[in-house]
Design an enzyme around this catalytic site. Structure first.
Site, short mmCIF file in Angstrom:
data_model
loop_
_atom_site.label_atom_id
_atom_site.label_comp_id
_atom_site.label_asym_id
_atom_site.label_seq_id
_atom_site.Cartn_x
_atom_site.Cartn_y
_atom_site.Cartn_z
N GLY A 1 -26.72 -43.62 -24.92
CA GLY A 1 -26.78 -44.23 -23.46
C GLY A 1 -26.41 -43.04 -22.51
N ASP A 2 -25.39 -43.42 -21.93
CA ASP A 2 -24.80 -42.35 -21.04
C ASP A 2 -23.46 -41.72 -21.44
OD1 ASP A 2 -23.39 -44.74 -20.86
OD2 ASP A 2 -22.80 -44.62 -18.77
#
Length: 375
Positions: free
Chosen positions: A261-262
């Site tokens: 993800g981030d």
């Protein structure tokens, strides 16, 4: 034969320029009453059998005398070089038109075999009318009855296509390796490779207590807002930009990766002092904070990271332990407003007496994580 025209009537004479004898020699000797010795006849028959065999082989076969001149080339050699055998017979490589560097190389190999009688295998490139090809050549000494090298047999094979296939296989294996250890979106090392590198650092520290490193856990603030507002395409673009900026901040000895993800991570190693890890973290904060223009968005987006730092610590036993500590420090940074660095200093970890307190702390971190994710 001229005096006895009917002797070979109906018989097809076979003559090869490279052969050491022909049926005509035997017939003439018989007519003149001077038959060849049996040993010589057998030797010549063996030579002719060898010549007949070599003409039907796909390998490039030739022979050289002690003056490095061609004694024989087979049909496969002629087809490969696209020149008749007369162009080569009795000539050296230079006289036959080989490029100087290659002629020098081949002549040296022949001289070495003539000197020590040891077979050799080599590989080289050669330019022929069809283009550049790669040959694998086996050079074999041919000995006289007294054990001296009297000539050299060369058996060559065009391995151009094989080498191309081997190169393609190596490139394919390299691509597979990259896919196994690289993040497909950003091109950064993935979690698997990062954990391996971190384990190597831990093992190094166990052998050398003066060796230090730090694990940085990076998380993009407000990334969920980007995905929800502008779509996943904009989110992917933002992650690619951040990956480039993060990578530009690390040193050659450091490792940057995308976990998921981030979430990103850095392995900063080696460290002269703990302040070096903070310096890298602050440099990443500054570099990442530049405006990013997202597709379909009029106003520039200003990225912001929360970074947690876990320093090398003899109380942590494995890579997962370091990542958990850096993750906890990162959420502490988010709890304090984000866009900052929080360092978790080394120190004693929970013992049996403090396990309940540590479990409570882990519960609080989990609650904090869910609260932050809902923002």
């Amino acid at each position: 034969l001229d005096r006895h025209p009917g002797l070979l009537q109906g018989t097809r004479l076979v003559y090869d320029a490279e052969a050491m004898f022909s049926l005509r020699d035997i017939a003439r000797a018989a007519v003149e009453g001077n038959p060849m010795p049996a040993a010589e006849q057998q030797a010549r028959m063996r030579t002719r059998e060898y010549s007949s065999l070599s003409e039907h082989l796909p390998d490039l076969i030739c022979r050289y005398d002690r003056e490095l001149r061609y004694l024989y080339v087979n049909q496969a050699f002629e087809r490969f070089m696209e020149r008749p055998k007369d162009h080569y017979l009795g000539k050296t490589h230079k006289e036959a038109g080989f490029e100087a560097p290659l002629a020098i190389l081949l002549d040296k190999q022949l001289r070495d075999i003539l000197d020590d009688g040891q077979a050799r295998t080599s590989e080289f490139s050669i330019v022929v009318p069809t283009g550049q090809r790669t040959l694998e050549v086996r050079l074999l000494p041919e000995l006289s009855e007294d054990g001296l090298v009297q000539s050299v047999l060369s058996i060559g094979r065009d391995v151009t296509e094989r080498r191309k296939m081997e190169q393609a296989l190596r490139e394919s294996e390299e691509r597979m390796r990259q896919l196994a250890f690289a993040d497909s979106l950003t091109g950064l090392p993935n979690r698997l490779l990062f954990m391996q590198m971190l384990e190597h650092a831990i093992q190094h520290r166990r052998r050398n207590q003066d060796y230090n490193f730090a694990v940085l856990f990076l998380d993009l603030d407000r990334f969920k807002q980007v995905n929800d507002t502008y779509g996943h395409g904009a989110g992917d673009l933002l992650l690619k930009v951040l990956a480039q900026r993060i990578q530009s901040c690390v040193r050659p000895t450091d490792t940057a990766c995308r976990l998921a993800g981030d979430e990103f991570a850095l392995l900063v190693t080696p460290l002269a002092t703990p302040d070096d890890a903070v310096t890298v973290a602050n440099r990443v904060l500054e570099e990442v904070s530049g405006a990013v223009i997202l597709p379909g968005v009029t106003a520039p987006f200003l990225p912001r990271l929360s970074i947690g730092v876990a320093l090398a610590d003899g109380n942590v036993s494995d890579a997962n332990g370091y990542l958990r500590l850096a993750d906890a420090a990162m959420y502490s940074a988010k709890y304090r407003g984000g866009g900052r660095v929080v360092v978790l200093p080394p120190g004693p970890r929970p013992t049996t007496e403090s396990s309940n307190k540590f479990a409570q702390l882990r519960g609080e971190v989990a609650l904090l994580r869910r609260a932050v994710e809902q923002l």
